[in-house]
Structure formats: C-alpha cells, structure tokens
Design a protein around this motif. Structure first.
Motif, PDB file in Angstrom:
ATOM      1  N   ARG A 188       0.818  -1.209   0.000  1.00 47.52           N
ATOM      2  CA  ARG A 188       0.000   0.000   0.000  1.00 47.52           C
ATOM      3  C   ARG A 188       0.858   1.267   0.000  1.00 47.52           C
ATOM      4  NH1 ARG A 188      -5.327  -0.945   3.661  1.00 47.52           N
ATOM      5  NH2 ARG A 188      -5.731  -3.110   3.040  1.00 47.52           N
ATOM      6  N   ALA A 189       0.289   2.338  -0.514  1.00 45.44           N
ATOM      7  CA  ALA A 189       0.887   3.666  -0.332  1.00 45.44           C
ATOM      8  C   ALA A 189       0.632   4.121   1.101  1.00 45.44           C
ATOM      9  CB  ALA A 189       0.281   4.652  -1.319  1.00 45.44           C
ATOM     10  N   ASP A 190       1.298   5.178   1.507  1.00 45.79           N
ATOM     11  CA  ASP A 190       1.105   5.707   2.867  1.00 45.79           C
ATOM     12  C   ASP A 190      -0.333   6.168   3.086  1.00 45.79           C
ATOM     13  OD1 ASP A 190       3.531   5.360   4.092  1.00 45.79           O
ATOM     14  OD2 ASP A 190       4.200   7.430   3.869  1.00 45.79           O
ATOM     15  N   LEU A 246       3.025  12.123   9.425  1.00 44.44           N
ATOM     16  CA  LEU A 246       4.152  11.805  10.299  1.00 44.44           C
ATOM     17  C   LEU A 246       5.476  11.962   9.560  1.00 44.44           C
ATOM     18  CD1 LEU A 246       5.187  10.787  13.032  1.00 44.44           C
ATOM     19  CD2 LEU A 246       4.867   8.453  12.192  1.00 44.44           C
ATOM     20  N   ARG A 247       5.530  11.516   8.319  1.00 44.38           N
ATOM     21  CA  ARG A 247       6.765  11.674   7.538  1.00 44.38           C
ATOM     22  C   ARG A 247       7.076  13.153   7.323  1.00 44.38           C
ATOM     23  NH1 ARG A 247       8.228   6.621   6.165  1.00 44.38           N
ATOM     24  NH2 ARG A 247       6.537   5.200   5.631  1.00 44.38           N
ATOM     25  N   ARG A 248       6.061  13.931   7.008  1.00 47.23           N
ATOM     26  CA  ARG A 248       6.287  15.370   6.807  1.00 47.23           C
ATOM     27  C   ARG A 248       6.824  16.020   8.077  1.00 47.23           C
ATOM     28  NH1 ARG A 248       1.111  14.925   4.046  1.00 47.23           N
ATOM     29  NH2 ARG A 248       1.461  14.993   1.786  1.00 47.23           N
ATOM     30  N   GLN A 270       8.625  14.550  10.414  1.00 48.02           N
ATOM     31  CA  GLN A 270      10.009  14.141  10.633  1.00 48.02           C
ATOM     32  C   GLN A 270      10.948  14.774   9.617  1.00 48.02           C
ATOM     33  OE1 GLN A 270      10.419   9.913  11.242  1.00 48.02           O
ATOM     34  NE2 GLN A 270       9.097   9.944  13.037  1.00 48.02           N
ATOM     35  N   ILE A 271      10.488  14.968   8.396  1.00 41.92           N
ATOM     36  CA  ILE A 271      11.282  15.701   7.409  1.00 41.92           C
ATOM     37  C   ILE A 271      11.542  17.120   7.909  1.00 41.92           C
ATOM     38  CG2 ILE A 271      11.182  16.777   5.115  1.00 41.92           C
ATOM     39  CD1 ILE A 271       9.742  14.206   4.161  1.00 41.92           C
ATOM     40  N   ALA A 272      10.518  17.756   8.436  1.00 36.85           N
ATOM     41  CA  ALA A 272      10.672  19.127   8.943  1.00 36.85           C
ATOM     42  C   ALA A 272      11.651  19.182  10.106  1.00 36.85           C
ATOM     43  CB  ALA A 272       9.312  19.681   9.359  1.00 36.85           C
ATOM     44  N   ILE A 273      11.581  18.204  10.997  1.00 40.45           N
ATOM     45  CA  ILE A 273      12.519  18.149  12.128  1.00 40.45           C
ATOM     46  C   ILE A 273      13.954  18.049  11.612  1.00 40.45           C
ATOM     47  CG2 ILE A 273      13.318  16.692  14.034  1.00 40.45           C
ATOM     48  CD1 ILE A 273      10.329  16.014  14.530  1.00 40.45           C
ATOM     49  N   ALA A 274      14.163  17.147  10.643  1.00 40.00           N
ATOM     50  CA  ALA A 274      15.513  16.955  10.099  1.00 40.00           C
ATOM     51  C   ALA A 274      15.999  18.212   9.396  1.00 40.00           C
ATOM     52  CB  ALA A 274      15.527  15.768   9.141  1.00 40.00           C
ATOM     53  N   GLU A 275      15.120  18.865   8.648  1.00 32.99           N
ATOM     54  CA  GLU A 275      15.537  20.065   7.903  1.00 32.99           C
ATOM     55  C   GLU A 275      15.811  21.243   8.821  1.00 32.99           C
ATOM     56  OE1 GLU A 275      13.420  19.388   3.553  1.00 32.99           O
ATOM     57  OE2 GLU A 275      12.280  20.432   5.126  1.00 32.99           O
ATOM     58  N   ARG A 276      15.230  21.225  10.019  1.00 29.45           N
ATOM     59  CA  ARG A 276      15.481  22.307  10.985  1.00 29.45           C
ATOM     60  C   ARG A 276      16.686  22.021  11.884  1.00 29.45           C
ATOM     61  NH1 ARG A 276       9.654  22.189  11.743  1.00 29.45           N
ATOM     62  NH2 ARG A 276      10.025  21.083  13.705  1.00 29.45           N
ATOM     63  N   GLY A 277      17.422  20.959  11.591  1.00 35.40           N
ATOM     64  CA  GLY A 277      18.618  20.647  12.366  1.00 35.40           C
ATOM     65  C   GLY A 277      18.390  19.705  13.523  1.00 35.40           C
ATOM     66  N   GLY A 278      17.208  19.065  13.582  1.00 32.38           N
ATOM     67  CA  GLY A 278      16.901  18.171  14.694  1.00 32.38           C
ATOM     68  C   GLY A 278      17.028  16.704  14.377  1.00 32.38           C
ATOM     69  N   PHE A 279      17.849  16.367  13.374  1.00 33.99           N
ATOM     70  CA  PHE A 279      17.942  14.972  12.936  1.00 33.99           C
ATOM     71  C   PHE A 279      18.327  14.022  14.072  1.00 33.99           C
ATOM     72  CE2 PHE A 279      20.490  11.479  10.994  1.00 33.99           C
ATOM     73  CZ  PHE A 279      19.434  10.835  10.350  1.00 33.99           C
ATOM     74  N   ARG A 330      15.711  12.747   1.691  1.00 33.82           N
ATOM     75  CA  ARG A 330      15.467  12.205   0.352  1.00 33.82           C
ATOM     76  C   ARG A 330      14.679  10.894   0.442  1.00 33.82           C
ATOM     77  NH1 ARG A 330      20.772  14.217  -0.506  1.00 33.82           N
ATOM     78  NH2 ARG A 330      21.724  12.185  -0.087  1.00 33.82           N
ATOM     79  N   GLN A 331      15.076  10.013   1.365  1.00 34.05           N
ATOM     80  CA  GLN A 331      14.386   8.734   1.508  1.00 34.05           C
ATOM     81  C   GLN A 331      12.935   8.929   1.920  1.00 34.05           C
ATOM     82  OE1 GLN A 331      17.013   6.842   4.333  1.00 34.05           O
ATOM     83  NE2 GLN A 331      17.961   5.589   2.748  1.00 34.05           N
ATOM     84  N   GLN A 332      12.703   9.764   2.909  1.00 33.51           N
ATOM     85  CA  GLN A 332      11.336   9.976   3.380  1.00 33.51           C
ATOM     86  C   GLN A 332      10.469  10.610   2.297  1.00 33.51           C
ATOM     87  OE1 GLN A 332      10.043   8.877   6.398  1.00 33.51           O
ATOM     88  NE2 GLN A 332      12.005   7.811   6.373  1.00 33.51           N
ATOM     89  N   THR A 333      11.051  11.486   1.498  1.00 38.28           N
ATOM     90  CA  THR A 333      10.314  12.089   0.389  1.00 38.28           C
ATOM     91  C   THR A 333       9.920  11.033  -0.636  1.00 38.28           C
ATOM     92  OG1 THR A 333      11.477  14.191   0.713  1.00 38.28           O
ATOM     93  CG2 THR A 333      10.399  13.853  -1.415  1.00 38.28           C
ATOM     94  N   ALA A 334      10.854  10.139  -0.951  1.00 37.17           N
ATOM     95  CA  ALA A 334      10.554   9.063  -1.899  1.00 37.17           C
ATOM     96  C   ALA A 334       9.458   8.148  -1.368  1.00 37.17           C
ATOM     97  CB  ALA A 334      11.821   8.256  -2.191  1.00 37.17           C
ATOM     98  N   ILE A 335       9.546   7.788  -0.091  1.00 33.78           N
ATOM     99  CA  ILE A 335       8.538   6.916   0.512  1.00 33.78           C
ATOM    100  C   ILE A 335       7.181   7.609   0.535  1.00 33.78           C
ATOM    101  CG2 ILE A 335       7.852   5.749   2.644  1.00 33.78           C
ATOM    102  CD1 ILE A 335      10.862   5.419   3.260  1.00 33.78           C
ATOM    103  N   LEU A 336       7.186   8.868   0.902  1.00 32.84           N
ATOM    104  CA  LEU A 336       5.961   9.660   1.008  1.00 32.84           C
ATOM    105  C   LEU A 336       5.198   9.690  -0.313  1.00 32.84           C
ATOM    106  CD1 LEU A 336       4.301  11.782   2.718  1.00 32.84           C
ATOM    107  CD2 LEU A 336       5.869  13.500   1.828  1.00 32.84           C
TER     108      LEU A 336
END
Length: 202
Positions: A62-64, A71-73, A75-84, A124-130
């Motif tokens: 299935r797709a997400d 949830l992916r969005r 976590q992407i935002a957290i990583a992009e804000r320096g919270g990886f 990049r991975q989370q974007t592809a999965i999303l």
C-alpha cells in the motif's frame, strides 16, 4: 555475490530503482526490507524480467495513509530544521518489538545506522517513501518465487499487510517471525537468515 544497493541518492522511487537497475546484473534475486520493499515493487514495474526471485521483508504494497504521510512530513521538517539527532528517539519505539526497547546493543545499532545515513539522505528517503504509488494493483503480475516475511510484533507494517501481499502474489510463502518487530533482520537474524536461505534454494 551479495550486493547492498544504494538507496540514498535520489528523492523519488523511480529514480532510485533506475539507478539500482543500472548497476545490477542482468538477472538477480531481490530482497528488500521496509523501504527496500517499496523499491522492489518499483524495480518490478521497470524491469520485471530481470528479477529471478523476490523477498519482501517487513514492508507493504500500500501507499502511505494520510496519517503516515503527515508523520513523515513532520520528521522531514525536524531533520531540515537541524533536529535529525532526535529522529531515532521518535522511531525506535515503532521499529523494534517492545521487548527490545531496552536492548542497548540493538538500539545502538539503529542509532548508528541513522547517523551513517545522515539528515540529507534521510530527507530524500522519506520524500521518496511519502510519494510512492500503491503497488497492490501489480501484485497479481508477480510470477517469480516470492517470500513475504514479517515480524509478529511489527507495528509499522503489521502481519495483516504481509498476508495481503501473500494473498495477492500467487504461490508466495509467508513467514511470521516471532519476537520481532519491524527490524526483524536485526531482532531475529538467525530466523530471518534461515527463511532467506530456504527462499534462495527453493
């Protein structure tokens, strides 16, 4: 020969699959866990004749869902804000069976894997999965010997989703690994290796 494909360089499943196929042999056995399963479906869409056999581990067709996408969005935002560095703490409770949450060796391995991936590749991975497509319509077209394996306590892609893939792929075999969550290969390596050995020799 066993090769681990690079799945970090692009932010779309189609591009990742094309890059993997460019480096792969003419025919090969294909095994993917979690995101690797999503990639396996895309590889099958692009070059089904090259896949000799298929193993889908702790994944889904299935797709997400909208909830998973949100949830992916986040976590992407957290990583992009320096919270990886926070990401493993958010993911480990769902990645591992509850019995393994206090296993320092296992959680340390998960953290080391995250660190090795890094924030940019994670995004990049989370974007592809999303943005991946629903692979259920293609299940009936899969003709190669197929193993579907899932941890009995997988909270991300639970056994019901594994059964859905098994039911959709003619002749496929389902293995449910007890005392394992989403990272069955780390939690129960001997059991997973035995199932993969049987799959390769079948």
């Amino acid at each position: 020969m066993v090769a681990v494909a690079d799945h970090t360089a692009h932010d779309a499943m189609a591009d990742l699959a094309a890059a993997i196929l460019a480096d792969a042999p003419a025919r090969f056995a294909l095994a993917g866990l979690s995101m690797g399963g999503y990639l396996a479906f895309e590889i099958l869409r692009q070059a089904p004749e090259r896949v000799d056999r298929l193993a889908l581990l702790d994944t889904q067709a299935r797709a997400d869902s909208p909830e998973a996408q949100e949830l992916r969005r986040q976590q992407i935002a957290i990583a992009e804000r320096g919270g990886f560095a926070r990401i493993p703490d958010l993911q480990i409770p769902k990645l591992l069976a509850a019995r393994h949450h206090g296993d320092d060796a296992l959680t340390g391995t998960v953290r080391a894997m995250a660190s090795a991936t890094g924030a940019d590749a994670f995004v990049r991975q989370q974007t592809a999965i999303l943005n991946r497509v629903d692979s259920r319509p293609g299940l009936a077209a899969i003709r190669c010997p197929t193993l579907v394996l899932v941890g009995a306590e997988d909270a991300i892609t639970p056994p019901d989703l594994a059964r859905e893939m098994r039911d959709g792929i003619a002749g496929s075999r389902l293995v449910v690994v007890e005392e394992a969550g989403h990272l069955s290969t780390l939690e129960r390596p001997d059991a997973v290796s035995a199932a993969l050995r049987d799959w390769l020799l079948a």
